[in-house]
Write a protein that holds these residues in place. Structure first.
Motif: not given
Length: 827
Positions: A518-530, A593-608
């Motif tokens: 888990e990791f992530g960053w917020q943003a509002p919905s698309a303008y038409a949704t808002v 980009e950072h974590w993929r560049s460290h494969w195989p030490r880091c083996a996955g990213t699951v975006v929240w």
């Protein structure tokens, strides 16, 4: 053969007749038509008796619905049948209900996550017979159990740990509090004789010699007359069939079929996804076929590599012997009223995920075991599924009446999902082991049960007994044992939330977890949704409706602090909306980009997270109206088989060439130090080679590294891939005022192509298609152009294309940072 009668028509919902809720909707004690499957909220919406809780602050206006008791009724016509047995079956009741047929109470329920079956043999010989499903408020039952078992720590001030119900019904930091009730899955009558298939669990394996094996573990239920009947199970997998005798009285049987050399099922990007029909038929020597079970299966092996190494403890999924870097997204229920999510909606959302390069979807523990429709699509698309058991962010009592319910739901769902090759991991919980250690639970619990016995005892035992073909992990985050901190990045899975909560996103580069779940960053919905969901006039980040659709603690404050690291204070709402979208995409890109560049030490990213359950400011890539944010398009770049990125290493700057494809990647990389006006100040050409499924690093010569004066950048190209590196933050960079040329072409099918040619450096150019038309979609997101470069945005769903409208819907970082244009863009 068994006969099935769906119970779809004729249902009504009785409105509250007494108490504080009486008179809030319609006539007290009156009725409205009810949909089955469905829920109280959707029935009241269909009847026009409550406002849409997704709009403005209507959520608070309908809060009373979750605290009321509700009754569903229908009348079952006479069902004359020659069968020996008739069962009333509910695939899902949400949640606390009493089921009554005529004057007979058939039973009570307290678990949304399991099915229920009642013997009603003979009760429908004469009809009609009234059927009533009376729901007690989930709050009432939860408070009753809480009083019985004692208080437990909880990250949210709601009683969801005290009953087996979708936790996020009670609200989350991205979701509304809409506590549902209803017959949320199909209901039916089943008429059968002699025996039926009560449960089928196919264990699909591949031997060392490549032979496929399907071992079907079958539980039977017999009638009294069928108790002593010899039976036969026919197991067919594709063209391969075996017959297994079932002795008189036996209620368990195992049937096995071998499939020589089957084609293997692979995650997307690694191979194809062949699926094979698997059919089990229960037969009687005299009566013939009694019951049939049919699914699709896929042959593959999966294991979890947790070996110790120089960096700690690995956490790598290995499919068919191939270690996989998981390009993942977290999945929450796609609607807070989950009965509204149908097969078509699952397919739309999961096809969006696959199109963005995703190969793993984590079904998060505050939600559901999803419908088979969900897993069917994942099987077809090659989307690996990490399935949480439904426990999240709270201490869960382990005593009765909860323990028995947990065991029953786990056994049923592990068996139900066993056919799906996409399912590669069972996970015990979300953040509860971490919470015990870090969130001051331990002293507050004072020895009371909190769920550890589920995650480290009951659930792994059930998985091992029911479906030993898949790995189990106790929780996320979890380091593998109490010898390490539960969220130790060097061991097992990690959740990275300190960055969003307290730091700039550049801090993602400070660690290399073994697997970022888990990791992530917020943003509002698309303008038409808002605009559809919020009627504030004027709109602002802190206008009443916007604040109501921001559920995270200090969410707007964190958005503002995140922007302040990189940009001047936004001048208006539109600039704020655009820049928060940019920051979300940039933050996730920095981590991936950072974590993929460290494969195989880091083996996955699951975006929240992939999706939203309503219109809200959140971490999602696809908003509650199914519109893609810029993050969605950025994921397609980040999760491509080949990714080029500039990274800072202890020995100096490098270009990391991440090659997750099955083909070698080689050629000549072109590195250019470039001035803002496009002038090439220095150039180097270097050979590179990245073997399949590896990362290669190309040290950057000093002469191509741009000065930190805000006037230079680095452009690296390797084949079709390009990476740009800016040495300073946006607010310190000397962006020119935006200027471009625009051409519009409209195809005969109405699709519009907007081609933008940069007259100056354009940073993060975005065509906001939903500002052109709420139905419009575009095929690309943030795009940076050097002077003279062009990009074409393909727009579908735009009713009246004009170049002037397209120009007005374009935004750049330049405009948010640079002074007003003296040479305006041309349309």
């Amino acid at each position: 053969m068994k006969d099935v009668t769906p119970l779809v028509d004729g249902w009504t919902l009785r409105l509250p007749g007494t108490g504080a809720e009486a008179g809030r909707v319609g006539e007290p004690g009156g009725t409205v038509p009810a949909a089955v499957p469905g829920c109280v909220h959707s029935d009241l919406l269909a009847a026009g008796l409550i406002p849409d809780p997704f709009l403005d602050r209507n959520e608070t206006e309908v809060a009373w619905v979750g605290r009321a008791d509700w009754t569903y009724r229908t009348a079952l016509a006479a069902h004359p049948t020659a069968h020996e047995r008739t069962d009333l079956v509910f695939d899902g009741l949400d949640t606390v209900a009493t089921v009554t047929l005529g004057d007979t109470v058939l039973g009570s329920t307290r678990n949304m996550h399991r099915s229920y079956r009642f013997d009603v043999t003979g009760a429908l010989d004469a009809g009609p017979v009234p059927l009533t499903v009376a729901f007690t408020s989930a709050y009432e039952e939860a408070e009753r159990v809480k009083a019985l078992l004692g208080d437990r720590p909880n990250s949210y001030p709601e009683p969801f740990p005290y009953l087996r119900k979708m936790a996020c019904s009670f609200g989350w930091d991205w979701g509304p509090t809409l506590v549902t009730a209803g017959i949320w899955k199909p209901a039916r009558l089943e008429h059968w004789s002699t025996a039926r298939l009560a449960r089928v669990t196919p264990l699909v394996t591949v031997g060392a010699d490549g032979t496929g094996r399907v071992e079907a573990r079958i539980e039977l239920e017999r009638t009294a007359a069928g108790a002593d009947r010899p039976l036969t199970v026919r197991l067919r997998v594709g063209e391969h069939t075996t017959h297994t005798p079932v002795p008189p009285g036996a209620q368990h049987v195992t049937a096995v079929t071998q499939v020589p050399g089957p084609e293997l099922w692979w995650p997307r990007g690694y191979g194809e996804q062949p699926l094979h029909d698997c059919e089990i038929t229960l037969t009687d020597p005299d009566a013939g076929a009694l019951d049939r079970w049919q699914r699709r299966v896929g042959f593959r092996t999966v294991r979890l590599d947790t070996a110790a190494d120089a960096h700690g403890t690995a956490f790598t999924l290995v499919v068919n012997g191939t270690p996989v870097f998981a390009r993942g997204v977290n999945w929450i229920p796609d609607d807070v009223l989950p009965s509204r999510v149908d097969a078509a909606r699952y397919r739309r959302r999961l096809e969006q995920a696959a199109a963005a390069g995703v190969d793993l979807v984590r079904v998060w523990g505050g939600g559901l075991y999803e419908s088979d429709d969900f897993y069917d699509v994942c099987d077809e698309l090659g989307l690996m599924v990490w399935q949480d058991f439904p426990f999240a962010c709270a201490a869960y009592p382990e005593e009765q009446p909860l323990r028995g319910e947990v065991e029953a739901e786990a056994r049923e769902n592990v068996s139900r999902l066993a056919p799906h090759p996409a399912l590669v991991l069972w996970n015990g919980n979300n953040e509860n082991l971490w919470g015990f250690r870090d969130w001051d639970w331990e002293p507050e619990l004072a020895g009371d049960s909190w769920g550890e016995g589920y995650y480290l005892g009951l659930l792994p035992r059930i998985v091992a007994e029911t479906d030993p073909t898949r790995p189990y992990w106790p929780g996320s985050p979890w380091s593998g044992s109490w010898d390490h901190h539960p969220n130790d990045p060097g061991h097992g899975t990690a959740h990275s939330w300190e960055v969003w909560n307290r730091q700039d996103y550049t801090a993602y580069r400070d660690s290399v977890p073994r697997f970022v779940a888990e990791f992530g960053w917020q943003a509002p919905s698309a303008y038409a949704t808002v605009r559809r969901a919020i009627g504030d006039d004027p709109l602002s980040p802190d206008s009443p409706g916007m604040l109501h659709h921001q559920k995270a603690g200090d969410g707007n404050g964190k958005l503002a602090r995140g922007l302040a690291h990189h940009f001047p204070v936004p001048a208006d709402f539109d600039t704020w909306h655009y820049l928060t979208q940019v920051n979300q995409a940039r933050a996730v890109a920095t981590g991936v980009e950072h974590w993929r560049s460290h494969w195989p030490r880091c083996a996955g990213t699951v975006v929240w997270q992939l999706n939203d359950c309503w219109p809200v400011t959140s971490w999602a890539a696809v908003d509650g109206d199914e519109r893609e944010k810029p993050l969605y398009h950025e994921l397609a770049r980040l999760y491509a088989d080949r990714l080029l990125t500039v990274q800072d290493r202890p020995g100096g700057m490098v270009a990391a060439l991440v090659n997750q494809s099955a083909q070698p990647w080689s050629g000549e990389a072109v590195l250019r130090r470039t001035a803002v006006d496009g002038t090439v100040l220095a150039e180097a050409r270097l050979p590179f080679a990245a073997a399949p499924r590896t990362v290669a690093e190309l040290p950057l010569p000093p002469e191509v590294l741009p000065a930190a004066d805000g006037k230079e950048l680095l452009a690296v190209r390797a084949g079709a891939e390009r990476a740009l590196w800016f040495p300073v933050r946006d607010k310190d960079f000397g962006y020119p005022a935006p200027a471009w040329d625009l051409e519009l072409a409209v195809r005969p099918d109405g699709t519009a192509q907007v081609t933008v040619t940069a007259r100056v450096l354009l940073r993060d150019l975005l065509l906001q298609a939903d500002r052109l038309d709420p139905r419009a979609r575009t095929d690309r997101g943030l795009t940076t152009l050097l002077p003279g470069e062009s990009a074409t945005f393909t727009v579908r769903g735009w009713a009246h294309p004009t170049a002037q409208a397209a120009a007005a819907a374009l935004r750049t970082v330049n405009a948010a940072v640079a002074p007003p244009a003296t040479s305006p863009p041309r349309a």
